[in-house]
Design a protein around this motif. Structure first.
Motif, PDB file in Angstrom:
ATOM      1  N   PRO A  99       1.831  -3.084  11.729  1.00 18.19           N
ATOM      2  CA  PRO A  99       1.198  -2.645  10.263  1.00 18.19           C
ATOM      3  C   PRO A  99       1.584  -3.267   9.127  1.00 18.19           C
ATOM      4  CG  PRO A  99       1.238  -0.631  11.625  1.00 18.19           C
ATOM      5  CD  PRO A  99       1.889  -1.662  12.588  1.00 18.19           C
ATOM      6  N   VAL A 100       3.081  -3.404   9.058  1.00 17.35           N
ATOM      7  CA  VAL A 100       3.604  -4.066   8.210  1.00 17.35           C
ATOM      8  C   VAL A 100       3.161  -5.546   7.981  1.00 17.35           C
ATOM      9  CG1 VAL A 100       5.965  -4.971   7.329  1.00 17.35           C
ATOM     10  CG2 VAL A 100       5.768  -2.631   8.354  1.00 17.35           C
ATOM     11  N   LEU A 101       2.973  -6.089   9.000  1.00 21.10           N
ATOM     12  CA  LEU A 101       2.341  -7.560   8.779  1.00 21.10           C
ATOM     13  C   LEU A 101       1.110  -7.447   8.480  1.00 21.10           C
ATOM     14  CD1 LEU A 101       3.689  -9.013  12.139  1.00 21.10           C
ATOM     15  CD2 LEU A 101       4.700  -9.213   9.963  1.00 21.10           C
ATOM     16  N   ILE A 102       0.121  -6.424   8.490  1.00 19.59           N
ATOM     17  CA  ILE A 102      -1.156  -6.281   8.177  1.00 19.59           C
ATOM     18  C   ILE A 102      -1.222  -6.116   6.566  1.00 19.59           C
ATOM     19  CG2 ILE A 102      -3.198  -4.690   8.127  1.00 19.59           C
ATOM     20  CD1 ILE A 102      -2.647  -4.250  11.015  1.00 19.59           C
ATOM     21  N   PHE A 103      -0.261  -5.468   6.114  1.00 17.28           N
ATOM     22  CA  PHE A 103      -0.035  -5.109   4.685  1.00 17.28           C
ATOM     23  C   PHE A 103       0.407  -6.377   3.907  1.00 17.28           C
ATOM     24  CE2 PHE A 103       4.193  -4.626   2.233  1.00 17.28           C
ATOM     25  CZ  PHE A 103       3.457  -4.504   1.046  1.00 17.28           C
ATOM     26  N   VAL A 104       1.339  -7.136   4.373  1.00 20.27           N
ATOM     27  CA  VAL A 104       1.765  -8.425   3.965  1.00 20.27           C
ATOM     28  C   VAL A 104       0.577  -9.319   3.905  1.00 20.27           C
ATOM     29  CG1 VAL A 104       3.222 -10.499   4.289  1.00 20.27           C
ATOM     30  CG2 VAL A 104       4.135  -8.100   4.767  1.00 20.27           C
ATOM     31  N   TRP A 105      -0.147  -9.510   5.004  1.00 15.94           N
ATOM     32  CA  TRP A 105      -1.282 -10.424   4.856  1.00 15.94           C
ATOM     33  C   TRP A 105      -2.378 -10.074   4.030  1.00 15.94           C
ATOM     34  CZ3 TRP A 105      -3.218 -14.912   6.348  1.00 15.94           C
ATOM     35  CH2 TRP A 105      -4.658 -15.054   6.215  1.00 15.94           C
ATOM     36  N   ILE A 106      -2.826  -8.780   3.907  1.00 17.15           N
ATOM     37  CA  ILE A 106      -3.697  -8.178   2.782  1.00 17.15           C
ATOM     38  C   ILE A 106      -3.409  -8.667   1.543  1.00 17.15           C
ATOM     39  CG2 ILE A 106      -4.888  -6.560   1.939  1.00 17.15           C
ATOM     40  CD1 ILE A 106      -5.165  -5.192   5.053  1.00 17.15           C
ATOM     41  N   ALA A 122      13.214   6.153  12.847  1.00 16.99           N
ATOM     42  CA  ALA A 122      12.955   6.992  11.633  1.00 16.99           C
ATOM     43  C   ALA A 122      12.771   5.927  10.520  1.00 16.99           C
ATOM     44  CB  ALA A 122      14.196   7.718  11.156  1.00 16.99           C
ATOM     45  N   CYS A 123      13.290   4.661  10.256  1.00 22.06           N
ATOM     46  CA  CYS A 123      13.139   3.927   9.357  1.00 22.06           C
ATOM     47  C   CYS A 123      11.694   3.327   9.428  1.00 22.06           C
ATOM     48  CB  CYS A 123      14.216   2.872   9.077  1.00 22.06           C
ATOM     49  SG  CYS A 123      15.620   3.153   8.478  1.00 22.06           S
ATOM     50  N   ILE A 124      11.385   2.851  10.755  1.00 24.62           N
ATOM     51  CA  ILE A 124       9.968   2.017  10.701  1.00 24.62           C
ATOM     52  C   ILE A 124       9.048   3.185  10.581  1.00 24.62           C
ATOM     53  CG2 ILE A 124       8.768   1.090  12.594  1.00 24.62           C
ATOM     54  CD1 ILE A 124      11.287  -0.398  13.471  1.00 24.62           C
ATOM     55  N   MET A 125       9.015   4.446  11.338  1.00 25.17           N
ATOM     56  CA  MET A 125       8.131   5.596  11.006  1.00 25.17           C
ATOM     57  C   MET A 125       7.746   5.829   9.630  1.00 25.17           C
ATOM     58  SD  MET A 125       8.478   8.022  14.475  1.00 25.17           S
ATOM     59  CE  MET A 125       7.384   9.195  13.952  1.00 25.17           C
ATOM     60  N   ALA A 126       8.816   6.043   9.009  1.00 23.14           N
ATOM     61  CA  ALA A 126       9.013   6.246   7.443  1.00 23.14           C
ATOM     62  C   ALA A 126       7.983   5.043   6.827  1.00 23.14           C
ATOM     63  CB  ALA A 126      10.199   6.385   6.926  1.00 23.14           C
ATOM     64  N   SER A 127       8.182   3.867   7.367  1.00 18.60           N
ATOM     65  CA  SER A 127       7.616   2.948   6.499  1.00 18.60           C
ATOM     66  C   SER A 127       5.953   2.898   6.999  1.00 18.60           C
ATOM     67  CB  SER A 127       8.144   1.441   7.325  1.00 18.60           C
ATOM     68  OG  SER A 127       7.351   0.330   6.954  1.00 18.60           O
ATOM     69  N   MET A 128       5.724   3.410   8.264  1.00 24.71           N
ATOM     70  CA  MET A 128       4.102   3.497   8.441  1.00 24.71           C
ATOM     71  C   MET A 128       3.648   4.773   7.748  1.00 24.71           C
ATOM     72  SD  MET A 128       3.983   1.104  10.708  1.00 24.71           S
ATOM     73  CE  MET A 128       5.126   0.452   9.710  1.00 24.71           C
ATOM     74  N   VAL A 129       4.375   5.541   7.452  1.00 27.38           N
ATOM     75  CA  VAL A 129       3.701   6.982   6.815  1.00 27.38           C
ATOM     76  C   VAL A 129       3.503   6.557   5.339  1.00 27.38           C
ATOM     77  CG1 VAL A 129       4.312   8.897   5.722  1.00 27.38           C
ATOM     78  CG2 VAL A 129       4.684   8.571   8.059  1.00 27.38           C
ATOM     79  N   LEU A 130       4.565   5.626   4.749  1.00 26.42           N
ATOM     80  CA  LEU A 130       4.077   4.983   3.328  1.00 26.42           C
ATOM     81  C   LEU A 130       2.934   4.189   3.324  1.00 26.42           C
ATOM     82  CD1 LEU A 130       7.684   4.300   2.236  1.00 26.42           C
ATOM     83  CD2 LEU A 130       6.165   6.081   1.434  1.00 26.42           C
ATOM     84  N   ILE A 131       2.879   3.183   4.530  1.00 29.09           N
ATOM     85  CA  ILE A 131       1.714   2.269   4.306  1.00 29.09           C
ATOM     86  C   ILE A 131       0.557   2.891   4.576  1.00 29.09           C
ATOM     87  CG2 ILE A 131       0.554   0.572   5.659  1.00 29.09           C
ATOM     88  CD1 ILE A 131       3.167  -0.543   6.287  1.00 29.09           C
ATOM     89  N   ALA A 132       0.421   4.037   5.203  1.00 25.35           N
ATOM     90  CA  ALA A 132      -0.835   5.195   5.418  1.00 25.35           C
ATOM     91  C   ALA A 132      -1.159   5.761   4.142  1.00 25.35           C
ATOM     92  CB  ALA A 132      -0.605   6.016   6.554  1.00 25.35           C
ATOM     93  N   LEU A 133       0.175   6.248   3.522  1.00 33.70           N
ATOM     94  CA  LEU A 133      -0.193   7.146   2.277  1.00 33.70           C
ATOM     95  C   LEU A 133      -0.621   6.301   0.881  1.00 33.70           C
ATOM     96  CD1 LEU A 133       2.378   9.812   2.646  1.00 33.70           C
ATOM     97  CD2 LEU A 133       0.086   9.918   2.667  1.00 33.70           C
ATOM     98  N   PHE A 134       0.066   5.155   1.145  1.00 33.19           N
ATOM     99  CA  PHE A 134      -0.057   4.204  -0.090  1.00 33.19           C
ATOM    100  C   PHE A 134      -0.548   2.629   0.347  1.00 33.19           C
ATOM    101  CE2 PHE A 134       3.505   7.137  -1.078  1.00 33.19           C
ATOM    102  CZ  PHE A 134       2.730   7.727  -2.368  1.00 33.19           C
ATOM    103  N   PRO A 135      -1.807   2.716   0.779  1.00 35.18           N
ATOM    104  CA  PRO A 135      -2.468   1.537   1.566  1.00 35.18           C
ATOM    105  C   PRO A 135      -2.566   0.118   0.534  1.00 35.18           C
ATOM    106  CG  PRO A 135      -4.142   2.929   1.024  1.00 35.18           C
ATOM    107  CD  PRO A 135      -3.019   3.681   0.615  1.00 35.18           C
ATOM    108  N   GLY A 136      -2.389   0.411  -0.803  1.00 37.24           N
ATOM    109  CA  GLY A 136      -2.337  -0.796  -1.714  1.00 37.24           C
ATOM    110  C   GLY A 136      -3.196  -0.337  -2.702  1.00 37.24           C
ATOM    111  N   ARG A 137      -3.251  -1.147  -3.933  1.00 36.28           N
ATOM    112  CA  ARG A 137      -4.039  -0.823  -5.149  1.00 36.28           C
ATOM    113  C   ARG A 137      -5.446  -1.405  -4.959  1.00 36.28           C
ATOM    114  NH1 ARG A 137       0.520  -2.750  -9.290  1.00 36.28           N
ATOM    115  NH2 ARG A 137       0.778  -4.275  -7.502  1.00 36.28           N
TER     116      ARG A 137
END
Length: 299
Positions: A114-121, A284-299
């Motif tokens: 999901p982080v790679l998806i965020f970076v690509w988008i 925990a770090c990676i799960m927190a990262s996924m939670v942030l991506i889900a909550l803040f998917p981009g502007r």
């Protein structure tokens, strides 16, 4: 008629169930590969082929048109691309990462996807990430660093093949998620997934024919193989699809972040996977990262 609250509870429960099924499936894969000598190519091929047939049968029973995706050349090429560039790689690389490490480590590494998806988008849309997005990326990188080095950059605590296959599985997950977006907008999701499973399984069977069965086969081998196909693939994907329909992709994705916890917890209890404090911090770090991506998917 169910209320909106009932639908939401049902959707969240199904997404949680899917993530648990996926997590347990990884532990079953580790058992079959490391303790029963089952061939990876054979296992992926059988898993995808049988699950694909069953999912297409369910889609047909629901009244979906199974062959509508085969009418246009563009859709056919996209379907094969999804199967061979997304479905097969994400399954095979994940299994290979488990082979060289364990289900917990492989699952955590795959969740870099999901982080790679965020970076690509972000790159494609040429939009500068916000504060929460940068924080998500930094958490993911910190988690990977802790997982593979335990804080000492001079050494790796997992093998190089495990790290390489794990990161490739993250790339595969990103491709698997992004590539079929147009297809799933034009056709029923169960149909696309079913054909993707089946095409991937059949093509992989040319590399390792399904009748060339290896390893030690006892009741535990059969039980774990059956679980991977029926629950870790068919039931998990179907439950998650229903969850997305009921509550939307963001809440469903949030619940799916429990998959690494399921894989880790069961792996420790059942197979005795070594997992220390720094490993839990990395998770925990990676799960927190996924939670942030889900909550803040981009502007």
């Amino acid at each position: 008629m169910k209320s909106a609250t009932a639908h939401r509870i049902e959707g969240l429960a199904l997404a949680l169930l899917a993530s648990i099924f996926w997590g347990l499936s990884g532990v079953c894969v580790q058992f079959l590969i490391q303790r029963r000598g089952i061939n990876i190519e054979w296992l992926v091929s059988i898993r995808l082929s049988i699950a694909g047939i069953l999912l297409l049968a369910i889609a047909a029973a629901q009244g979906h048109k199974l062959f509508s995706v085969w009418r246009q050349r563009r859709d056919v090429l996209s379907l094969f691309g999804f199967a061979l560039l997304g479905m097969v790689p994400v399954q095979y690389t994940y299994f290979a990462s488990i082979k060289y490490s364990n289900a917990a480590t492989a699952t955590i590494l795959q969740y870099m996807g999901p982080v790679l998806i965020f970076v690509w988008i972000a790159m494609r849309s040429r939009s500068w990430p916000g504060i929460m997005e940068w924080l998500s990326l930094l958490l993911a990188l910190a988690g990977i660093f802790l997982l593979v080095t335990h804080g000492d950059p001079s050494r790796l605590v997992i093998s190089t093949p495990a790290l390489a296959w794990g990161l490739l599985s993250a790339v595969g997950l990103a491709v698997y998620t992004l590539q079929p977006a147009r297809l799933m907008a034009d056709h029923a999701t169960p149909v696309i997934l079913g054909w993707g499973f089946l095409i991937g399984g059949v093509c992989l069977s040319f590399i390792h024919p399904p009748w060339m069965v290896e390893g030690v086969w006892d009741k535990y081998t059969f039980l774990n193989t059956g679980y991977i196909i029926l629950f870790g693939t068919l039931a998990a994907f179907y439950a998650f699809m229903v969850a997305v329909r009921l509550v939307g992709p963001k809440p469903a994705s949030l619940m799916a972040t429990t998959e690494p916890l399921a894989a880790t917890g069961v792996g420790i209890l059942w197979l005795g996977i070594p997992f220390g404090g720094l490993d839990w911090l990395a998770c925990a770090c990676i799960m927190a990262s996924m939670v942030l991506i889900a909550l803040f998917p981009g502007r």
